[in-house]
Design a protein around this motif. Sequence first.
Motif, mmCIF file in Angstrom:
data_model
loop_
_atom_site.group_PDB
_atom_site.id
_atom_site.type_symbol
_atom_site.label_atom_id
_atom_site.label_comp_id
_atom_site.label_asym_id
_atom_site.label_seq_id
_atom_site.Cartn_x
_atom_site.Cartn_y
_atom_site.Cartn_z
ATOM 1 N N ASP A 8 77.916 33.007 44.506
ATOM 2 C CA ASP A 8 76.990 31.957 44.963
ATOM 3 C C ASP A 8 76.990 31.872 46.492
ATOM 4 O O ASP A 8 75.939 31.731 47.126
ATOM 5 N N PHE A 9 78.183 31.992 47.083
ATOM 6 C CA PHE A 9 78.261 31.908 48.538
ATOM 7 C C PHE A 9 77.635 33.146 49.182
ATOM 8 O O PHE A 9 76.935 33.041 50.202
ATOM 9 N N ALA A 10 77.856 34.302 48.573
ATOM 10 C CA ALA A 10 77.256 35.540 49.117
ATOM 11 C C ALA A 10 75.725 35.445 49.076
ATOM 12 O O ALA A 10 75.043 35.898 50.005
ATOM 13 N N ILE A 11 75.188 34.847 48.019
ATOM 14 C CA ILE A 11 73.722 34.679 47.937
ATOM 15 C C ILE A 11 73.249 33.725 49.042
ATOM 16 O O ILE A 11 72.236 33.971 49.712
ATOM 17 N N ARG A 16 70.656 33.092 54.414
ATOM 18 C CA ARG A 16 70.774 32.682 55.831
ATOM 19 C C ARG A 16 70.456 33.866 56.750
ATOM 20 O O ARG A 16 69.661 33.742 57.682
ATOM 21 N N GLY A 17 71.082 35.021 56.459
ATOM 22 C CA GLY A 17 70.823 36.212 57.276
ATOM 23 C C GLY A 17 69.398 36.691 57.096
ATOM 24 O O GLY A 17 68.718 37.087 58.058
ATOM 25 N N GLY A 18 68.922 36.637 55.857
ATOM 26 C CA GLY A 18 67.572 37.113 55.545
ATOM 27 C C GLY A 18 66.503 36.343 56.303
ATOM 28 O O GLY A 18 65.494 36.923 56.741
ATOM 29 N N ALA A 19 66.724 35.044 56.490
ATOM 30 C CA ALA A 19 65.732 34.231 57.205
ATOM 31 C C ALA A 19 65.628 34.683 58.665
ATOM 32 O O ALA A 19 64.525 34.749 59.240
ATOM 33 N N ILE A 20 66.770 35.039 59.255
ATOM 34 C CA ILE A 20 66.754 35.511 60.652
ATOM 35 C C ILE A 20 65.999 36.843 60.733
ATOM 36 O O ILE A 20 65.179 37.082 61.628
ATOM 37 N N ILE A 21 66.271 37.722 59.764
ATOM 38 C CA ILE A 21 65.616 39.043 59.742
ATOM 39 C C ILE A 21 64.099 38.872 59.567
ATOM 40 O O ILE A 21 63.293 39.483 60.275
ATOM 41 N N VAL A 128 81.802 41.733 43.735
ATOM 42 C CA VAL A 128 80.586 40.944 43.940
ATOM 43 C C VAL A 128 79.668 41.728 44.868
ATOM 44 O O VAL A 128 80.138 42.353 45.820
ATOM 45 N N GLY A 129 78.361 41.701 44.576
ATOM 46 C CA GLY A 129 77.417 42.395 45.463
ATOM 47 C C GLY A 129 76.074 41.689 45.517
ATOM 48 O O GLY A 129 75.564 41.235 44.486
ATOM 49 N N LEU A 139 65.832 39.824 45.796
ATOM 50 C CA LEU A 139 67.276 39.629 45.904
ATOM 51 C C LEU A 139 67.951 40.219 44.667
ATOM 52 O O LEU A 139 67.667 39.814 43.542
ATOM 53 N N TYR A 140 68.803 41.208 44.909
ATOM 54 C CA TYR A 140 69.565 41.835 43.822
ATOM 55 C C TYR A 140 70.985 41.273 43.896
ATOM 56 O O TYR A 140 71.566 41.209 44.981
ATOM 57 N N SER A 141 71.550 40.894 42.753
ATOM 58 C CA SER A 141 72.897 40.328 42.794
ATOM 59 C C SER A 141 73.661 40.662 41.532
ATOM 60 O O SER A 141 73.067 40.868 40.462
#
Length: 342
Positions: A8-11, A16-21, A128-129, A139-141
């Motif tokens: 959940d935290f990795a997602i 968060r990172g994806g929004a910057i990208i 976890v990935g 989003l792949y998880s």
Amino acid sequence: MDHQEILDFAIHLAHRGGAIIRDAFNGQGLSVDAVAKQGNPSDLVTEVDQHVERTVRALIAERYPAHRILGEEDGMADGQTTGWTLANDRHVPTWIVDPIDGTTNFAQRFPFTAISIAVSDAEGNLCVGVVYNPILNELYSARVDGGAWLNQTTRLPFPHGPEAAARAPRSLGECLIGFEHGSDRSPAVLDSRLASHRRLLARSAGDNGEGQVHGAQVRGVRCIGAGSLDMCLVARGAYDMYWEIGSHLWDIAAGTVILREAGGAMLSGCGLYGRPEINTAKELVTEAAFDPLGRKYLAVRGAADHPALDPGSGKAAMISLARELLTHLEDIEVTQDGVSDA
Ligand code: IPD
């Protein structure tokens, strides 16, 4: 370790990172301008790679101060750039972050680029990935024993169940292969990769007008320029296999968990072409022989079991096809991750 909590935290981090990208990609934030890393114009970095990695590192350190972090841009958080392994003396999990996989695509605004975040447990097992393409909002998880998912709702492979089973290839001629040329353009490496690429496409037997050729004659080859997304395409069942020598742990770690949870396998991508001494060594092409730090990767999609055979027969058939594929591919010498400065 609670895998679901970590996932959940990795997602959350990927969003968060994806929004910057995405903002930068859309011209609303940092610049997509790229510079060459260590003088190699085929290996790029942008201020967005650096900013995303710093942001993600800070969030992980705040939430899990004891955990180790390995990032593409800054290496190990404790400054250890050599001599590391995933299993560690401190017996803590390791976060493996590629802030932007497919930096060239990102700098070109080619919409196949992703943030990739994986976690390995204290014993070094990837558990976890998450791979997130914020441009296409895919989003792949996955976490161990939790299945692999697209956008947390669609089970992978897609379609799931009997329809996917029916699509499993029975020969190399039915396979679509992900293939990357990587960033090493030195003449010997380039020649070797191009020869492998050609052999994948060449007719399986006979004369193509230029002499006798024995190629794999696969259905098609694709180079999308982002290893983490290549892995997810195999997990989806869109690619049958993906092969690369020279990429790094952070390119494939998250995808490895996603692929395995989608029923696929990661193997050593050690090329077998022209190497009779290892060509018969079947143990080289097993899941047990896979080394995440080895930088030789072959991802194989899952396949349903044959109804008349034992459980696992589908995957075993795919692994045998993968072995056949490797006989057409040339090996390339690379230095293991963690051994020298990456
Ligand atoms: C690269 C991409 C590329 C692959 C290289 C990787 P980066 O990652 O995944 O497709 O061929 O091996 O290093 O540098 O864009 O994060």
